[in-house]
Design an enzyme around this catalytic site. Structure first.
Site, PDB file in Angstrom:
ATOM      1  N   HIS A 197      -5.515  -1.752   4.832  1.00 49.21           N
ATOM      2  CA  HIS A 197      -5.612  -0.548   3.250  1.00 49.21           C
ATOM      3  C   HIS A 197      -4.599  -1.194   2.555  1.00 49.21           C
ATOM      4  O   HIS A 197      -3.854  -1.900   2.348  1.00 49.21           O
ATOM      5  CB  HIS A 197      -4.944   0.656   4.273  1.00 49.21           C
ATOM      6  CG  HIS A 197      -3.386   0.133   5.061  1.00 49.21           C
ATOM      7  ND1 HIS A 197      -2.814  -0.701   5.360  1.00 49.21           N
ATOM      8  CD2 HIS A 197      -3.073   1.193   5.290  1.00 49.21           C
ATOM      9  CE1 HIS A 197      -1.987  -0.574   5.608  1.00 49.21           C
ATOM     10  NE2 HIS A 197      -1.349   0.717   6.025  1.00 49.21           N
TER      11      HIS A 197
ATOM     12  N   HIS B 175       2.071   0.220  15.188  1.00 45.98           N
ATOM     13  CA  HIS B 175       0.896   0.890  15.144  1.00 45.98           C
ATOM     14  C   HIS B 175      -0.498   0.759  15.873  1.00 45.98           C
ATOM     15  O   HIS B 175      -0.429  -0.400  16.119  1.00 45.98           O
ATOM     16  CB  HIS B 175       0.100   1.027  13.666  1.00 45.98           C
ATOM     17  CG  HIS B 175       1.107   2.041  12.764  1.00 45.98           C
ATOM     18  ND1 HIS B 175       1.692   2.886  12.678  1.00 45.98           N
ATOM     19  CD2 HIS B 175       1.981   1.336  11.703  1.00 45.98           C
ATOM     20  CE1 HIS B 175       2.285   3.280  11.653  1.00 45.98           C
ATOM     21  NE2 HIS B 175       2.773   2.230  10.952  1.00 45.98           N
TER      22      HIS B 175
ATOM     23  N   TYR C 232      10.288   1.914   9.788  1.00 46.32           N
ATOM     24  CA  TYR C 232      10.057   3.371   8.303  1.00 46.32           C
ATOM     25  C   TYR C 232      11.471   3.724   8.764  1.00 46.32           C
ATOM     26  O   TYR C 232      12.142   3.971  10.015  1.00 46.32           O
ATOM     27  CB  TYR C 232       9.753   4.369   9.592  1.00 46.32           C
ATOM     28  CG  TYR C 232       8.171   4.170   8.714  1.00 46.32           C
ATOM     29  CD1 TYR C 232       7.036   4.092   6.940  1.00 46.32           C
ATOM     30  CD2 TYR C 232       6.679   3.471   9.958  1.00 46.32           C
ATOM     31  CE1 TYR C 232       5.653   3.894   7.632  1.00 46.32           C
ATOM     32  CE2 TYR C 232       5.617   3.417   9.630  1.00 46.32           C
ATOM     33  CZ  TYR C 232       5.136   3.858   8.901  1.00 46.32           C
ATOM     34  OH  TYR C 232       3.747   3.410   9.197  1.00 46.32           O
TER      35      TYR C 232
ATOM     36  N   GLU D  62       7.927   1.803   4.021  1.00 53.15           N
ATOM     37  CA  GLU D  62       8.033   0.757   5.312  1.00 53.15           C
ATOM     38  C   GLU D  62       7.949  -0.548   5.123  1.00 53.15           C
ATOM     39  O   GLU D  62       7.501  -0.700   3.987  1.00 53.15           O
ATOM     40  CB  GLU D  62       6.639   1.313   5.886  1.00 53.15           C
ATOM     41  CG  GLU D  62       5.774   0.010   6.713  1.00 53.15           C
ATOM     42  CD  GLU D  62       4.501   0.741   6.806  1.00 53.15           C
ATOM     43  OE1 GLU D  62       3.585   0.732   6.347  1.00 53.15           O
ATOM     44  OE2 GLU D  62       3.918   0.142   8.552  1.00 53.15           O
TER      45      GLU D  62
ATOM     46  N   HIS E  58       4.601   7.605   2.194  1.00 55.61           N
ATOM     47  CA  HIS E  58       5.458   5.971   2.321  1.00 55.61           C
ATOM     48  C   HIS E  58       5.230   5.163   1.328  1.00 55.61           C
ATOM     49  O   HIS E  58       3.484   5.458   1.355  1.00 55.61           O
ATOM     50  CB  HIS E  58       5.958   5.395   4.048  1.00 55.61           C
ATOM     51  CG  HIS E  58       4.728   4.768   4.447  1.00 55.61           C
ATOM     52  ND1 HIS E  58       3.586   5.718   5.184  1.00 55.61           N
ATOM     53  CD2 HIS E  58       3.733   4.276   3.950  1.00 55.61           C
ATOM     54  CE1 HIS E  58       3.020   4.888   5.700  1.00 55.61           C
ATOM     55  NE2 HIS E  58       2.621   3.772   5.014  1.00 55.61           N
TER      56      HIS E  58
ATOM     57  N   HIS F 227       0.782  -1.348   0.044  1.00 51.86           N
ATOM     58  CA  HIS F 227      -0.108   0.041  -0.355  1.00 51.86           C
ATOM     59  C   HIS F 227       0.795   0.987   0.195  1.00 51.86           C
ATOM     60  O   HIS F 227       2.096   0.844   0.282  1.00 51.86           O
ATOM     61  CB  HIS F 227      -1.282   0.176   1.220  1.00 51.86           C
ATOM     62  CG  HIS F 227       0.145   0.230   2.520  1.00 51.86           C
ATOM     63  ND1 HIS F 227       0.382  -0.532   3.128  1.00 51.86           N
ATOM     64  CD2 HIS F 227      -0.130   1.369   3.085  1.00 51.86           C
ATOM     65  CE1 HIS F 227       0.947  -0.299   4.225  1.00 51.86           C
ATOM     66  NE2 HIS F 227       0.979   0.936   4.576  1.00 51.86           N
TER      67      HIS F 227
HETATM   68 FE   LIG Z   1       1.939   2.063   5.890  1.00 54.93          FE
END
Ligand SMILES: [Fe+2]
Length: 307
Positions: free
Chosen positions: A199, A246, A255, A265, A214, A153
């Site tokens: 996501h 997260h 990251y 990432e 990112h 993503h």
């Molecule tokens: Fe991400």
């Protein structure tokens, strides 16, 4: 409602020095270099990806993202969506077959956040790297670096995320999986999926259009994220934050920056999504915990360094 978009297909990144960039994406991240073209662009893929490529590097004077492409189930879906994008008010550009080596025709369109996106349905399929799909072994033995499995993503910053999120939901059939709302109920961030993944793309409200936060690549385990951290240190790569978790999507992550300043990432785990899931909501006053679940404190660089 599903409209025939399957998954993120490719991202074209601008880099300042091609060979330094190749060292980052191929040797450190462990993507596989699959081709180069007469424009000097370099094509790479993660080893589990069946299509020929998912990352295209283009040497330029400024870093950032040129476009992200999403793969559709067939050409009919691309044609139908092309019409709907025009009716929605997008500026649509037809990119002929072969402009990216091994990729069929693409339909490029603009968005309220200032990013360019594409849909396409046809790309040469080279199969999972080395293992293929006939009695496949567990993994290829000659992977390098972080052994990134796929381009997963990207997170994009721009103005009017409400507009781009509406475009992705209403025209392209993405679901809103997760969001950050301020005290007035205004959406500051939206995480969208067109699959079971937490996501497939995410947006954060920001005054400057067309920015990249990112590009993210999937690893199999938390142990792989720790190993990635070791490799970042071994190679003196500029680190941003992590390894950590997260709150948003609950992924385990780290990251770091490519030599041009584009943020990368790598992550493992994370939530899953079905179309009947209500969006997960974070309040803006919990943003520290939402972004860095352990520290619960925001890192200024993470919020402000963009390409
Ligand atoms: Fe991400």
């Amino acid at each position: 409602m599903k409209k025939g978009v399957m998954r993120p297909g490719h991202i074209q990144l601008r880099v300042l020095d091609m060979e330094e960039a190749v060292a980052h994406y191929r040797d450190l991240l462990g993507l596989i270099e699959v081709d180069r073209d007469d424009q000097g662009r370099v094509y790479l893929k993660g080893w589990t990806e069946v299509d020929k490529f998912s990352v295209v590097l283009r040497e330029a004077d400024s870093a950032g993202m040129d476009f992200v492409g999403y793969k559709c189930v067939n050409e009919g879906a691309v044609e139908q969506l092309r019409q709907e994008l025009i009716e929605y008010g997008c500026k649509v550009e037809d990119i002929p077959e072969g402009e990216l080596k091994g990729c069929g025709r693409r339909v490029r369109f603009d968005s309220p956040t200032g990013h360019l996106f594409e849909i396409f349905a046809t790309k040469e399929q080279t199969g999972k790297w080395e293992v293929g799909n006939h009695n496949p072994e567990a993994w290829p033995r000659n992977l390098t670096g972080m052994k990134a499995t796929r381009f997963d993503h990207c997170l994009l910053y721009g103005p009017n995320i409400a507009g781009t999120i509406d475009l992705f939901r209403e025209v392209l059939g993405f679901d809103l999986a997760e969001q950050v709302l301020d005290g007035e109920g205004t959406r500051l961030a939206g995480f969208l999926t067109v699959s079971m993944k937490a996501h497939d793309v995410a947006f954060i409200e920001h005054p400057e259009p067309g920015k990249l936060h990112h590009a993210s690549f999937f690893l199999e385990t938390w142990e792989d994220v720790l190993r990635a951290a070791d490799l970042i240190s071994m190679t003196d790569t500029s680190i941003d934050i992590g390894p950590t978790r997260h709150g948003l999507t609950h992924g385990k992550t780290i990251y770091f920056f490519d030599p041009s300043g584009n943020r990368s990432e790598v992550f493992a785990g994370g939530d899953y999504h079905y179309p009947d899931h209500e969006p997960v909501t974070w309040d803006a006053d919990k943003l520290g915990k939402a972004i860095f679940y352990h520290d619960r404190v925001l890192n200024e660089r993470f919020l402000t360094v963009l390409t």
